[in-house]
Every structure is written in C-alpha cells, then in structure tokens.
Design a protein around this motif. Structure first.
Motif, PDB file in Angstrom:
ATOM      1  N   VAL A 142       0.871  -1.139  -0.109  1.00  0.00           N
ATOM      2  CA  VAL A 142      -0.059  -0.012   0.025  1.00  0.00           C
ATOM      3  C   VAL A 142       0.907   1.429   0.040  1.00  0.00           C
ATOM      4  CG1 VAL A 142      -1.779   1.369   1.159  1.00  0.00           C
ATOM      5  CG2 VAL A 142      -1.856  -1.103   1.094  1.00  0.00           C
ATOM      6  N   LEU A 143       1.839   1.238   0.734  1.00  0.00           N
ATOM      7  CA  LEU A 143       2.599   2.468   0.853  1.00  0.00           C
ATOM      8  C   LEU A 143       3.483   3.041  -0.405  1.00  0.00           C
ATOM      9  CD1 LEU A 143       3.672   4.411   2.922  1.00  0.00           C
ATOM     10  CD2 LEU A 143       5.872   3.021   3.482  1.00  0.00           C
ATOM     11  N   PRO A 144       3.799   2.080  -1.362  1.00  0.00           N
ATOM     12  CA  PRO A 144       4.280   2.802  -2.559  1.00  0.00           C
ATOM     13  C   PRO A 144       3.182   3.479  -3.410  1.00  0.00           C
ATOM     14  CG  PRO A 144       5.377   0.651  -2.297  1.00  0.00           C
ATOM     15  CD  PRO A 144       4.314   0.889  -1.171  1.00  0.00           C
ATOM     16  N   VAL A 145       1.951   2.651  -3.370  1.00  0.00           N
ATOM     17  CA  VAL A 145       0.633   3.247  -4.067  1.00  0.00           C
ATOM     18  C   VAL A 145       0.633   4.694  -3.612  1.00  0.00           C
ATOM     19  CG1 VAL A 145      -1.582   2.968  -4.600  1.00  0.00           C
ATOM     20  CG2 VAL A 145      -0.021   1.057  -4.883  1.00  0.00           C
ATOM     21  N   VAL A 146       0.505   4.851  -2.353  1.00  0.00           N
ATOM     22  CA  VAL A 146       0.269   5.987  -1.472  1.00  0.00           C
ATOM     23  C   VAL A 146       1.071   7.246  -1.912  1.00  0.00           C
ATOM     24  CG1 VAL A 146      -0.133   7.026   0.573  1.00  0.00           C
ATOM     25  CG2 VAL A 146      -1.275   4.844   0.214  1.00  0.00           C
ATOM     26  N   LEU A 147       2.250   6.781  -1.918  1.00  0.00           N
ATOM     27  CA  LEU A 147       3.443   7.795  -2.449  1.00  0.00           C
ATOM     28  C   LEU A 147       3.431   8.257  -3.534  1.00  0.00           C
ATOM     29  CD1 LEU A 147       6.539   6.388  -0.359  1.00  0.00           C
ATOM     30  CD2 LEU A 147       5.096   8.374   0.215  1.00  0.00           C
ATOM     31  N   VAL A 148       2.947   7.333  -4.508  1.00  0.00           N
ATOM     32  CA  VAL A 148       3.105   7.753  -5.952  1.00  0.00           C
ATOM     33  C   VAL A 148       1.692   8.648  -6.255  1.00  0.00           C
ATOM     34  CG1 VAL A 148       2.372   6.840  -8.319  1.00  0.00           C
ATOM     35  CG2 VAL A 148       4.279   5.685  -6.866  1.00  0.00           C
ATOM     36  N   LEU A 149       0.742   8.282  -5.572  1.00  0.00           N
ATOM     37  CA  LEU A 149      -0.667   8.996  -5.744  1.00  0.00           C
ATOM     38  C   LEU A 149      -0.458  10.567  -5.196  1.00  0.00           C
ATOM     39  CD1 LEU A 149      -3.412   6.563  -5.160  1.00  0.00           C
ATOM     40  CD2 LEU A 149      -2.908   7.676  -7.318  1.00  0.00           C
ATOM     41  N   SER A 150       0.121  10.393  -3.889  1.00  0.00           N
ATOM     42  CA  SER A 150       0.437  11.887  -3.278  1.00  0.00           C
ATOM     43  C   SER A 150       1.286  12.583  -4.182  1.00  0.00           C
ATOM     44  CB  SER A 150       0.748  11.671  -1.937  1.00  0.00           C
ATOM     45  OG  SER A 150       2.090  11.044  -1.900  1.00  0.00           O
ATOM     46  N   GLY A 151       2.266  12.122  -4.678  1.00  0.00           N
ATOM     47  CA  GLY A 151       3.524  12.907  -5.408  1.00  0.00           C
ATOM     48  C   GLY A 151       2.745  13.266  -6.678  1.00  0.00           C
ATOM     49  N   THR A 152       1.666  12.484  -7.451  1.00  0.00           N
ATOM     50  CA  THR A 152       1.097  12.784  -8.699  1.00  0.00           C
ATOM     51  C   THR A 152       0.218  14.228  -8.549  1.00  0.00           C
ATOM     52  OG1 THR A 152       1.199  10.717  -9.623  1.00  0.00           O
ATOM     53  CG2 THR A 152      -0.401  12.110 -10.383  1.00  0.00           C
ATOM     54  N   LEU A 153      -0.380  14.067  -7.037  1.00  0.00           N
ATOM     55  CA  LEU A 153      -1.177  15.079  -6.877  1.00  0.00           C
ATOM     56  C   LEU A 153      -0.711  16.414  -6.468  1.00  0.00           C
ATOM     57  CD1 LEU A 153      -3.775  13.178  -4.448  1.00  0.00           C
ATOM     58  CD2 LEU A 153      -4.460  14.133  -6.970  1.00  0.00           C
ATOM     59  N   ALA A 154       0.520  16.221  -5.961  1.00  0.00           N
ATOM     60  CA  ALA A 154       1.158  17.500  -5.643  1.00  0.00           C
ATOM     61  C   ALA A 154       1.941  18.099  -6.661  1.00  0.00           C
ATOM     62  CB  ALA A 154       2.405  17.098  -4.761  1.00  0.00           C
ATOM     63  N   VAL A 155       2.157  17.316  -7.756  1.00  0.00           N
ATOM     64  CA  VAL A 155       2.588  17.936  -9.131  1.00  0.00           C
ATOM     65  C   VAL A 155       1.651  18.447  -9.656  1.00  0.00           C
ATOM     66  CG1 VAL A 155       3.609  17.112 -11.220  1.00  0.00           C
ATOM     67  CG2 VAL A 155       4.612  16.355  -9.212  1.00  0.00           C
ATOM     68  N   THR A 156       0.397  18.039  -9.650  1.00  0.00           N
ATOM     69  CA  THR A 156      -0.825  18.613 -10.589  1.00  0.00           C
ATOM     70  C   THR A 156      -0.974  20.058 -10.142  1.00  0.00           C
ATOM     71  OG1 THR A 156      -2.484  17.723  -9.229  1.00  0.00           O
ATOM     72  CG2 THR A 156      -1.867  16.376 -11.035  1.00  0.00           C
ATOM     73  N   HIS A 157      -0.817  20.448  -8.939  1.00  0.00           N
ATOM     74  CA  HIS A 157      -1.113  21.805  -8.330  1.00  0.00           C
ATOM     75  C   HIS A 157       0.192  22.711  -8.536  1.00  0.00           C
ATOM     76  CE1 HIS A 157      -4.613  20.155  -6.502  1.00  0.00           C
ATOM     77  NE2 HIS A 157      -4.072  19.597  -5.406  1.00  0.00           N
ATOM     78  N   VAL A 158       1.250  22.397  -8.924  1.00  0.00           N
ATOM     79  CA  VAL A 158       2.177  23.222  -9.555  1.00  0.00           C
ATOM     80  C   VAL A 158       1.916  23.890 -10.646  1.00  0.00           C
ATOM     81  CG1 VAL A 158       4.690  23.493 -10.079  1.00  0.00           C
ATOM     82  CG2 VAL A 158       3.959  21.911  -8.191  1.00  0.00           C
ATOM     83  N   PRO A 159       2.050  25.202 -10.994  1.00  0.00           N
ATOM     84  CA  PRO A 159       1.962  25.726 -12.146  1.00  0.00           C
ATOM     85  C   PRO A 159       2.870  25.685 -13.084  1.00  0.00           C
ATOM     86  CG  PRO A 159       2.328  27.612 -10.594  1.00  0.00           C
ATOM     87  CD  PRO A 159       2.373  26.246  -9.742  1.00  0.00           C
ATOM     88  N   TRP A 160       2.994  24.739 -13.926  1.00  0.00           N
ATOM     89  CA  TRP A 160       4.007  24.169 -14.695  1.00  0.00           C
ATOM     90  C   TRP A 160       4.001  25.123 -16.035  1.00  0.00           C
ATOM     91  CZ3 TRP A 160       8.030  21.889 -12.636  1.00  0.00           C
ATOM     92  CH2 TRP A 160       7.889  20.975 -11.787  1.00  0.00           C
ATOM     93  N   ALA A 161       2.591  25.285 -16.357  1.00  0.00           N
ATOM     94  CA  ALA A 161       2.564  26.162 -17.755  1.00  0.00           C
ATOM     95  C   ALA A 161       2.114  27.460 -17.301  1.00  0.00           C
ATOM     96  CB  ALA A 161       1.226  25.508 -18.715  1.00  0.00           C
ATOM     97  N   PRO A 162       2.638  28.254 -18.223  1.00  0.00           N
ATOM     98  CA  PRO A 162       2.409  29.884 -17.883  1.00  0.00           C
ATOM     99  C   PRO A 162       1.010  30.184 -18.103  1.00  0.00           C
ATOM    100  CG  PRO A 162       3.298  29.441 -20.123  1.00  0.00           C
ATOM    101  CD  PRO A 162       3.361  28.212 -19.645  1.00  0.00           C
ATOM    102  N   ALA A 163       0.515  31.367 -17.448  1.00  0.00           N
ATOM    103  CA  ALA A 163      -0.980  31.757 -17.226  1.00  0.00           C
ATOM    104  C   ALA A 163      -1.738  31.813 -18.570  1.00  0.00           C
ATOM    105  CB  ALA A 163      -1.107  32.851 -16.407  1.00  0.00           C
TER     106      ALA A 163
END
Length: 145
Positions: free
Chosen positions: A15-36
């Motif tokens: 379970v732990l690797p799945v939780v870590l991957v999902l939380s990392g993916t969710l964190a990356v989606t909140h970073v504004p990678w693309a310009p406005a």
C-alpha cells in the motif's frame, strides 16, 4: 504474534508505494508548470503596466519590455533624481527580491556607472562605487573616463 506483524508489514509494503505515488502525482498537478493563459486578467494587467508609454519611450503602440530593461530604466531615472548610491541600493534590493535578474546585474550596474559619469563626471561618479555586482559600476565609470 509474529504472523500478524508479517502480514501488516506485507500490507504496508504493497500500500505504501501506491500512496506515495498518488500523493506525488497530486502534488505535481498543483504546481503551475504552464504559464498563465494569454487572456488571463492578471497577465494582461501586468503586461499593460509594463508596456505603457512614458516620457522616456516614444508614443505609439505598446510593446512588451523585458523586466531587466524596465529595471535599468527605472534605476537610471532614480540616479538622475537622487544619486548613484540610491540607485545601486535599489539594484541590490531588486536582485534580492527577484533573483532571476541577477544575470543582468553586471550590465545594469555598468549602465548606472555610465549614467553617473554623464551626470557627475568620472572622478565624482567613482566615489559612489560599491561592491554591487562585483565592480560593474566602476567598470561603467572607467569606460567613459
């Protein structure tokens, strides 16, 4: 007891690797990678302010100016109104606030040195020299001496 601990360990190992991957993916989606987007009101407002014509630019269609050019022009105006020491302090503060401008520090300080020579003469301009951007201000003074 040993069997229960082993079963809990195996469950965590799955379970732990799945939780870590999902939380990392969710964190990356909140970073504004693309310009406005270009139609963003914040971006449009700041672009309008940066490109608004003033006394030092010819009137006409507004053009986008690089932040380093805006900063350089503002600091040269500050040097003209006050003195090179004030402009150099403002340069240092601007670079502290926005480190991406540090790569332009040498050229801006050199331009301030040249402007100081035009206003004060080489000998008096040299008195304002400071260790902002190494010796770039002094280099600008020396170029016109």
């Amino acid at each position: 007891m040993n069997h229960a601990a082993r079963r809990i360990g195996r469950s965590l190992a799955l379970v732990l690797p799945v939780v870590l991957v999902l939380s990392g993916t969710l964190a990356v989606t909140h970073v504004p990678w693309a310009p406005a987007p270009a139609d963003s009101p914040v971006l449009a407002s700041s672009a309008h302010k940066a490109s608004a014509p003033d006394a030092s630019t010819p009137a006409g269609p507004a053009t986008h100016r690089a932040p380093k050019d805006v900063l350089r022009d503002r600091l040269i105006a500050e040097l003209q109104e006050q003195d090179p020491g004030v402009a150099l302090t403002s340069l240092q503060r601007a670079i502290t606030r926005k480190p991406s401008l540090a790569r332009h520090c040498v050229s801006i300080a050199r331009a301030l040195g040249k402007a100081a020579v035009h206003k004060y003469g080489a000998q008096r301009a040299q008195r304002f020299s400071r260790p902002v951007c190494d010796t770039s201000f002094a280099s600008g003074v020396a170029q016109l001496s």
